[in-house]
Design a protein around this motif. Structure first.
Motif, PDB file in Angstrom:
ATOM      1  N   LEU A  73       0.829  -1.201   0.000  1.00 31.27           N
ATOM      2  CA  LEU A  73       0.000   0.000   0.000  1.00 31.27           C
ATOM      3  C   LEU A  73       0.867   1.256   0.000  1.00 31.27           C
ATOM      4  O   LEU A  73       0.590   2.208  -0.727  1.00 31.27           O
ATOM      5  CB  LEU A  73      -0.931  -0.011   1.211  1.00 31.27           C
ATOM      6  CG  LEU A  73      -1.998   1.053   1.273  1.00 31.27           C
ATOM      7  CD1 LEU A  73      -2.902   0.987   0.040  1.00 31.27           C
ATOM      8  CD2 LEU A  73      -2.826   0.890   2.525  1.00 31.27           C
ATOM      9  N   GLY A  74       1.924   1.232   0.792  1.00 33.74           N
ATOM     10  CA  GLY A  74       2.834   2.384   0.829  1.00 33.74           C
ATOM     11  C   GLY A  74       3.484   2.645  -0.514  1.00 33.74           C
ATOM     12  O   GLY A  74       3.584   3.783  -0.972  1.00 33.74           O
ATOM     13  N   ILE A  75       3.903   1.577  -1.178  1.00 33.28           N
ATOM     14  CA  ILE A  75       4.528   1.711  -2.497  1.00 33.28           C
ATOM     15  C   ILE A  75       3.517   2.229  -3.509  1.00 33.28           C
ATOM     16  O   ILE A  75       3.829   3.095  -4.330  1.00 33.28           O
ATOM     17  CB  ILE A  75       5.137   0.368  -2.950  1.00 33.28           C
ATOM     18  CG1 ILE A  75       6.360   0.043  -2.089  1.00 33.28           C
ATOM     19  CG2 ILE A  75       5.517   0.390  -4.419  1.00 33.28           C
ATOM     20  CD1 ILE A  75       6.897  -1.365  -2.274  1.00 33.28           C
ATOM     21  N   ALA A  76       2.283   1.700  -3.456  1.00 29.03           N
ATOM     22  CA  ALA A  76       1.247   2.152  -4.393  1.00 29.03           C
ATOM     23  C   ALA A  76       0.939   3.630  -4.201  1.00 29.03           C
ATOM     24  O   ALA A  76       0.793   4.380  -5.176  1.00 29.03           O
ATOM     25  CB  ALA A  76      -0.025   1.317  -4.211  1.00 29.03           C
ATOM     26  N   HIS A  80       1.666   6.466  -7.030  1.00 28.11           N
ATOM     27  CA  HIS A  80       0.569   7.316  -7.495  1.00 28.11           C
ATOM     28  C   HIS A  80       0.929   8.792  -7.330  1.00 28.11           C
ATOM     29  O   HIS A  80       0.708   9.599  -8.231  1.00 28.11           O
ATOM     30  CB  HIS A  80      -0.716   6.998  -6.742  1.00 28.11           C
ATOM     31  CG  HIS A  80      -1.854   7.886  -7.109  1.00 28.11           C
ATOM     32  ND1 HIS A  80      -2.513   7.776  -8.314  1.00 28.11           N
ATOM     33  CD2 HIS A  80      -2.428   8.935  -6.465  1.00 28.11           C
ATOM     34  CE1 HIS A  80      -3.455   8.697  -8.385  1.00 28.11           C
ATOM     35  NE2 HIS A  80      -3.417   9.408  -7.280  1.00 28.11           N
ATOM     36  N   SER A  81       1.494   9.117  -6.182  1.00 17.78           N
ATOM     37  CA  SER A  81       1.896  10.501  -5.922  1.00 17.78           C
ATOM     38  C   SER A  81       2.937  10.961  -6.942  1.00 17.78           C
ATOM     39  O   SER A  81       2.839  12.049  -7.510  1.00 17.78           O
ATOM     40  CB  SER A  81       2.464  10.606  -4.508  1.00 17.78           C
ATOM     41  OG  SER A  81       2.944  11.891  -4.250  1.00 17.78           O
ATOM     42  N   ARG A  82       3.935  10.104  -7.180  1.00 21.15           N
ATOM     43  CA  ARG A  82       4.992  10.456  -8.145  1.00 21.15           C
ATOM     44  C   ARG A  82       4.416  10.599  -9.547  1.00 21.15           C
ATOM     45  O   ARG A  82       4.701  11.563 -10.251  1.00 21.15           O
ATOM     46  CB  ARG A  82       6.102   9.407  -8.136  1.00 21.15           C
ATOM     47  CG  ARG A  82       7.241   9.777  -9.097  1.00 21.15           C
ATOM     48  CD  ARG A  82       8.228   8.661  -9.318  1.00 21.15           C
ATOM     49  NE  ARG A  82       7.580   7.567 -10.009  1.00 21.15           N
ATOM     50  CZ  ARG A  82       7.597   6.304  -9.599  1.00 21.15           C
ATOM     51  NH1 ARG A  82       8.218   5.967  -8.498  1.00 21.15           N
ATOM     52  NH2 ARG A  82       6.986   5.369 -10.291  1.00 21.15           N
TER      53      ARG A  82
END
Length: 180
Positions: A73-76, A80-82
């Protein structure tokens, strides 16, 4: 003193009996608690066995699933933010380079190049041609396609513009196409 001796004897008997009858994996995960009380010459002991193995395995499995979900979830969220930031930046700065750094220490995590309008058009056209194997790549077809985009004021940087032109021109028979 008598309570301690009784407790130790019962524990040793329990440990020895368990070591003979149970496999190693269960032996290390089972706990027997024995409580003895002595009143006068009478000693009463009560034992309870707690099989922590199943609970421990379930707990560890839950920990692993939770950890994996949290990491994923943190990576997703970070991706998404990037991706959102890069999309906005490139919309305002076509043809320029971008850099994504970590906020805490400024370390470069990734970088890239924002496509220019010409590059976006070439990408869209190449994606369109890769999808339509029947489209013959010749100057006449290209001229007809570009004229249609201009006439209908379609954005040449978007593949959907080529798709619309292709459908209409194919329907009207104006394109030379490979036979299927």
């Amino acid at each position: 003193m008598e309570i301690l001796q009784c407790h130790r004897r019962i524990q040793m008997v329990a440990i020895l009996s368990l070591s003979v009858f149970l496999p190693l994996s269960v032996r290390t995960q089972q706990t027997t608690n024995t409580n003895c009380t002595t009143v006068g010459n009478n000693t009463n002991c009560a034992s309870s066995t707690n099989n922590n193995g199943d609970q421990q395995r379930s707990y560890e499995a839950g920990q692993q699933v939770g950890s994996a979900l949290g990491t994923g979830l943190g990576i997703a969220i970070q991706n998404h933010s990037r991706n959102s930031w890069v999309k906005k930046y490139c919309a305002a700065h076509p043809g320029q380079n971008w850099r994504w750094t970590r906020n805490s220490d400024g370390r470069l995590l990734t970088s890239g190049h924002c496509p220019s309008d010409e590059e976006k058009g070439a990408i869209a056209a190449n994606e369109f041609m890769a999808r339509h194997k029947d489209f013959i790549k010749e100057p006449t077809n290209s001229t007809i396609l570009v004229a249609y985009l201009d006439e209908h004021r379609l954005d040449p940087r978007e593949e959907k513009s080529y798709e619309q032109a292709y459908k209409d021109l194919k329907k009207s028979g104006k394109l030379d196409l490979y036979a299927k």
